[in-house]
Scaffold this motif. Structure first.
Motif, PDB file in Angstrom:
ATOM      1  N   SER A 244     -11.443 -12.234   0.194  1.00  0.00           N
ATOM      2  CA  SER A 244     -10.925 -11.176   1.059  1.00  0.00           C
ATOM      3  C   SER A 244      -9.486 -11.511   1.438  1.00  0.00           C
ATOM      4  O   SER A 244      -9.039 -12.649   1.255  1.00  0.00           O
ATOM      5  CB  SER A 244     -11.782 -11.086   2.322  1.00  0.00           C
TER       6      SER A 244
ATOM      7  N   PHE B  90     -18.198  -7.318  -0.306  1.00  0.00           N
ATOM      8  CA  PHE B  90     -16.874  -6.741  -0.047  1.00  0.00           C
ATOM      9  C   PHE B  90     -15.940  -6.865  -1.249  1.00  0.00           C
ATOM     10  O   PHE B  90     -14.841  -6.328  -1.238  1.00  0.00           O
ATOM     11  CB  PHE B  90     -16.240  -7.403   1.190  1.00  0.00           C
TER      12      PHE B  90
ATOM     13  N   TYR C 125      -8.608  -9.380  -2.471  1.00  0.00           N
ATOM     14  CA  TYR C 125      -8.990  -7.980  -2.330  1.00  0.00           C
ATOM     15  C   TYR C 125      -8.545  -7.452  -0.972  1.00  0.00           C
ATOM     16  O   TYR C 125      -8.560  -8.195   0.008  1.00  0.00           O
ATOM     17  CB  TYR C 125     -10.511  -7.828  -2.499  1.00  0.00           C
TER      18      TYR C 125
ATOM     19  N   VAL D  63      -9.312  -6.283   1.855  1.00  0.00           N
ATOM     20  CA  VAL D  63     -10.276  -6.056   2.923  1.00  0.00           C
ATOM     21  C   VAL D  63     -10.290  -7.281   3.834  1.00  0.00           C
ATOM     22  O   VAL D  63     -10.151  -8.415   3.364  1.00  0.00           O
ATOM     23  CB  VAL D  63     -11.694  -5.782   2.336  1.00  0.00           C
TER      24      VAL D  63
ATOM     25  N   HIS E  71      -8.210  -1.643  -7.820  1.00  0.00           N
ATOM     26  CA  HIS E  71      -8.891  -1.900  -6.542  1.00  0.00           C
ATOM     27  C   HIS E  71      -7.962  -2.591  -5.534  1.00  0.00           C
ATOM     28  O   HIS E  71      -8.445  -3.160  -4.554  1.00  0.00           O
ATOM     29  CB  HIS E  71     -10.129  -2.804  -6.708  1.00  0.00           C
TER      30      HIS E  71
ATOM     31  N   ASP F 115     -15.556  -4.825   9.248  1.00  0.00           N
ATOM     32  CA  ASP F 115     -14.595  -4.925   8.148  1.00  0.00           C
ATOM     33  C   ASP F 115     -13.423  -3.957   8.359  1.00  0.00           C
ATOM     34  O   ASP F 115     -13.607  -2.853   8.876  1.00  0.00           O
ATOM     35  CB  ASP F 115     -15.251  -4.514   6.816  1.00  0.00           C
TER      36      ASP F 115
ATOM     37  N   ARG G 117     -10.662  -2.144   5.948  1.00  0.00           N
ATOM     38  CA  ARG G 117     -10.214  -1.914   4.571  1.00  0.00           C
ATOM     39  C   ARG G 117      -8.742  -1.544   4.566  1.00  0.00           C
ATOM     40  O   ARG G 117      -8.257  -0.879   5.470  1.00  0.00           O
ATOM     41  CB  ARG G 117     -11.043  -0.809   3.895  1.00  0.00           C
TER      42      ARG G 117
ATOM     43  N   GLU H 137      -5.170  -0.588   1.917  1.00  0.00           N
ATOM     44  CA  GLU H 137      -4.730  -0.122   0.606  1.00  0.00           C
ATOM     45  C   GLU H 137      -3.521  -0.961   0.220  1.00  0.00           C
ATOM     46  O   GLU H 137      -2.585  -1.090   1.017  1.00  0.00           O
ATOM     47  CB  GLU H 137      -4.343   1.356   0.713  1.00  0.00           C
TER      48      GLU H 137
ATOM     49  N   TYR I 184       0.436  -3.826   2.772  1.00  0.00           N
ATOM     50  CA  TYR I 184      -0.828  -3.087   2.811  1.00  0.00           C
ATOM     51  C   TYR I 184      -0.757  -1.992   3.873  1.00  0.00           C
ATOM     52  O   TYR I 184      -0.119  -2.162   4.918  1.00  0.00           O
ATOM     53  CB  TYR I 184      -1.988  -4.016   3.176  1.00  0.00           C
TER      54      TYR I 184
ATOM     55  N   SER J  63     -10.957   3.473   9.756  1.00  0.00           N
ATOM     56  CA  SER J  63     -12.339   2.972   9.627  1.00  0.00           C
ATOM     57  C   SER J  63     -13.341   4.112   9.752  1.00  0.00           C
ATOM     58  O   SER J  63     -13.025   5.175  10.234  1.00  0.00           O
ATOM     59  CB  SER J  63     -12.605   1.904  10.680  1.00  0.00           C
TER      60      SER J  63
END
Lengths: 175, 175
Positions: free
Chosen positions: A10, A24, A133, A135, A163, B150, B152, B154, B170, B175
């Motif tokens: 992560s 995740f 990743y 997240v 991703h 979590d 997330r 991009e 990012y 959420s």
């Protein structure tokens, strides 16, 4: 002889959640990030007992025919399921690497949080490839841990993939 | 209105050592990684009291003329040195952001481990820019911390710079 780490984490540096789940990470996260190419050059996997406990529960043994070394302080206590090709080994990271090198191993792949940390601390890792990743999971099994002293690395290359995966390759510099 | 994080960290995710020192980051690490360009668009800095304690010891006040908000649960206890332009503020991240937006702030820069973590947990950060240096320090003040759930993100872009610095930007997803 080379010792490599190749991991998915992560953005906050966790290999898995506390319960070992890595839901995740994308399911087929490795399909275009060079994992197949990398793994084709590996002639010995070294994993810790905890990683072994996770992967032996998988439907398919993930390491194919490549020799797998499972590290354990109590090798007698580890149960190896039928049909699983692996070898239990004790001893320090330096000794494990030396034994595998004696047998002709040219590229050792070290996996699992504790095992990676132990091998980094022992100064026997040459290359670290991190697939990050996008997240944040907040807690779990960390890739990195406490160190005896700073470890300097040289950035080799970084590339972004599907991703939102960002893969960075580093060479560990001698301390 | 945007809330951004722009930080330099070790490869294992530390902003500084336990004593606040960040000697493992290159001295002029920010000279070509877009920091000047980024900072030119910021109209309010939000820092925690611990970050304030570190930066107020610097020879030069690092935030220039841009308004600086120092968060504190006990604003009365914080000593502000002469000639330092900053304002003490209490309250939740959401309230702080709302107050600054009311005043016309368009781009808020949030800095310091605890403060960043609090603002991420509150869901008020839009953008995270991480500059990762190729060194493992093992322990210190972490960029990220525990989360309620979590988060997330991009991936926007990643670029490699001098000193092996890898900068990744990012966007935080709702959420």
């Amino acid at each position: 002889m080379r010792v490599s780490v190749f991991v998915g984490v992560s953005l906050d540096g966790f290999l898995a959640r506390k319960n070992g789940s890595y839901d995740f990470l994308p399911r087929k996260g490795g399909d275009d990030n060079g994992y197949d190419e990398f793994i084709a050059t590996v002639d010995a996997h070294v994993i810790g007992r905890k990683t072994f406990d996770v992967v032996r529960g998988f439907d398919e043994w993930p390491y194919g025919e490549t020799p797998v070394i499972v590290l354990s302080r109590n090798p007698g206590r580890v149960k190896v399921p039928k049909g699983v090709h692996c070898e239990l080994m004790g001893g320090s990271p330096k000794r494990v690497v030396a034994r595998l090198a004696q047998r002709g191993a040219k590229h050792i792949y070290v996996d699992g949080g504790r095992t990676i940390q132990g091998f980094l601390n022992a100064g026997v890792v040459h290359r670290v490839i991190i697939n990050r990743y996008p997240v944040l999971v907040g807690s779990g099994i960390p890739l990195f841990g406490p160190l005896r002293s700073d470890i300097r690395l040289e950035h080799v290359r970084t590339r972004a993939y599907r991703h939102g995966l960002v893969k960075s390759e580093y060479r560990v510099l001698p301390s």
